[in-house]
Design an enzyme around this catalytic site. Structure first.
Site, mmCIF file in Angstrom:
data_model
loop_
_atom_site.group_PDB
_atom_site.id
_atom_site.type_symbol
_atom_site.label_atom_id
_atom_site.label_comp_id
_atom_site.label_asym_id
_atom_site.label_seq_id
_atom_site.Cartn_x
_atom_site.Cartn_y
_atom_site.Cartn_z
ATOM 1 C CE LYS A 53 14.404 -2.614 19.705
ATOM 2 N NZ LYS A 53 14.831 -1.351 19.844
ATOM 3 C CB SER B 107 11.736 0.507 20.172
ATOM 4 O OG SER B 107 13.125 0.431 19.741
ATOM 5 C CB SER C 174 15.151 2.119 21.981
ATOM 6 O OG SER C 174 14.192 3.026 21.616
#
Length: 594
Positions: free
Chosen positions: A75, A149, A173
């Site tokens: 990420k 996210s 997330s």
């Protein structure tokens, strides 16, 4: 050569059959280029660098590299040396001088970074649509959000582009996108995995997570990443905590069920509860209300000020570079006071005290990962309202210091997946693994976008180094009066077993609760027992408390292994009943009241 969904086991089997990391990198490049959703990656590792890293690994060889040649994605709020970190905000981008601690540990184990993935900007959101790079979509229906996210990280795994990926989790997330893409999300206890080299969202509660096709794969990566890091002020170490062998699992009461009209997800939640019960759990309704109130503190309380603290200088100088929704959320912290922060801490601790009896009664909670999903269009029309629905059952976990594992729960008639979470007190990370893996296995809903893929059987319990195996034959068996002496100090049930066929079992007289005595004899039979594992200090205390005429010696199992276990002094058998013919204490107890 390589299956549609990349698991650690499948990759290792392919390498054993003659494939190489270079072959796999060529396949990763092909899959990455062919995937139609171009919003998944922000910065892919260039093809030539992937191939060069594979060749370097092949020259070194796999020895000492537990993740040899395993591709993973990161990420883009987690540092990878040589790639920019942007947090999905191009104007914020910087070139990190070194890997984040978690990335460094994975690469040292032989894993290969294939790229930086898209996310809700500054990890602010649970839906995946708050990025200037576009919204990664559900691998099952491009009209629907992928969850955030950690959106790109989830899609990269579910699409079969990599074997696992790193996300982060502040409010859910690392779990919500797992549910929306039929994969696993492992959220460690806060502090177990270092955050050094991670752009903070809420520094005091952020957690680096692993998304993978299976519980075993995500757990293996987590174990390599974890461990104390002095550079992270929130890094912690603690002894692991166990669950009861027949765990008590909390489920939502009717008054706390909220699925926002999504009957499919509610039905899949009910099916997961039934699976947990079939797997031996005791199902107990509990009051979710105080957990829900704690969850509300994350966005409605002073913790939103942590998001401002993380990016305040950049927000002051570059307000126009923020996603409008992200900016509105973070700017909502302006004007929050230290007084509010302390009051928030006071209220959170009050709620922790309020839920303490829940944890005393239950081993874990079984909750919907998200009560519903949404289309990208609906999310863009109501970005805060729709997003808030996703976090109803996730937002409290890090504020309460919990460990959690999100697993797939199946598909509804719409063709969309849903998931459930096991959430438990701090440092139950390993203890949750067998039940989480069993829930996934029993759901039989495939891996990622491959709904027909076989789900591996649950792995055996993981034992920390130095733990001692103990054989018990009587009052310490599961369901027996003294079993708590094993479970309370964190003992882990391993399996049922039998002695070699050279033991005799006696019902001792004058013992409370009733106990048997096991001896080795010239003639005898195999006696049923259970194998448990205890931490060394707990084992020492346990042995010191054993009353005569029992003691701990070496017992030979029917497979030839020698383990520590209960044996009895011969003089105590003078008036004892020989119950060897029953084959074990539990069989004897079915005919007698113990």
């Amino acid at each position: 050569m390589f299956p549609e969904i990349l698991t650690l086991d499948a990759i290792r089997k392919a390498y054993a059959a003659g494939s190489t990391p270079l072959d796999l990198m060529d396949e990763v490049i092909r899959r990455r280029d062919a995937w139609p959703d171009k919003a998944v990656f922000i910065t892919p590792v260039p093809d030539d660098l992937l191939r060069a890293e594979a060749r370097a690994l092949m020259e070194r060889g796999p020895e000492g590299l537990p993740l040899y040649g395993i591709p993973f994605a990161v990420k883009d709020n987690i540092d990878v040396a040589g790639l920019p970190t942007t947090a999905a905000c191009p104007a914020f981008a910087y070139d990190p001088p070194s890997d984040a601690t978690v990335v460094a540990r994975l690469r040292a184990a032989g894993a290969i970074v294939i790229g930086k993935t898209n996310l809700d900007q500054f990890a602010t959101g649970l839906n995946g649509s708050r990025s200037p790079h576009g919204a990664p979509r559900s691998v099952f229906d491009a009209d629907y959000v992928s969850g955030g996210s950690s959106s790109g990280s989830a899609v990269a795994v579910a699409a079969g582009i990599c074997a696992f990926s790193l996300g982060t989790d502040t409010a859910g997330s690392g779990r919500v996108p797992a549910a929306f893409n039929n994969i696993v999300g492992v959220k460690p206890t806060p502090g177990l995995v270092p955050n050094t080299g991670v752009v903070p969202a809420c520094r005091s509660v952020d957690v680096v997570t692993v998304l993978a096709p299976t519980v075993a794969d995500a757990t293996e990566a987590r174990r390599i990443m974890e461990g104390y890091d002095a550079a992270d002020p929130y890094s912690r170490t603690a002894l692991p905590v166990g669950l009861r062998p027949a765990p008590r699992i909390g489920v939502l009461t009717a008054s706390e069920r909220e699925f926002f009209g999504n009957a499919e997800v509610e039905a899949l939640y009910d099916a997961a509860i039934a699976r947990a019960e079939r797997l031996g759990a005791t199902i107990v309704p509990f009051d979710y209300a105080p957990f829900r109130e704690a969850a509300a503190l994350l966005y409605d309380g002073p913790w939103v000020a942590e998001r401002l603290a993380a990016v305040e200088d950049f927000l002051n100088s570059n307000p126009g570079d923020f996603d409008p929704t992200v900016r509105r959320i973070i700017e909502g912290a302006r004007g929050r006071t230290a007084v509010e922060a302390f009051r928030g801490q006071y209220r959170l601790n009050e709620l922790r005290q309020k839920v303490a009896p829940v944890w005393a009664d239950l081993d874990a909670l079984l909750l919907p990962t998200s009560p519903t999903t949404a289309t990208v269009a609906a999310m863009q029309a109501d970005p805060v309202g729709e997003n808030s629905k996703f976090g109803r059952y996730t937002n409290f976990a890090n504020l309460m210091g919990c460990a959690a594992i999100a697993v797939p729960a199946g598909f509804g008639a719409s063709g969309l997946p849903a998931g459930v979470m096991l959430v438990a007190p701090p440092f139950t990370d390993d203890a949750l693994v067998p039940l989480a893996a069993a829930l996934h296995h029993e759901a039989a809903c495939g891996l990622g976008r491959d709904r027909d893929a076989a789900i591996p059987a649950p792995p055996p319990p993981h034992l920390p180094e130095g733990w001692i195996t103990l054989a018990v034959v009587g009052a310490h068996l599961r369901g027996m009066p003294l079993n708590g002496q094993l479970t309370e100090p964190g003992g882990v049930f391993l399996c049922e077993a039998k002695t070699a066929p050279e033991y005799r079992l006696y019902a001792l007289t004058g013992t409370t609760p009733a106990k048997p005595g096991l001896i080795r004899a010239a003639t005898g039979r195999a006696i049923a027992l259970e194998l448990w594992a205890l931490p060394p200090d707990a084992f020492g205390r346990f042995v010191a408390a054993i009353p005569a005429p029992l003691g701990i010696g070496k017992i030979t199992l029917d497979d030839g292994r020698l383990v520590a276990g209960f044996l009895c002094e011969h003089q105590a058998l003078k008036d004892a009943e020989d119950i060897t013919a029953y084959g074990g204490w539990r069989n004897y107890g079915q005919e007698r009241t113990l």
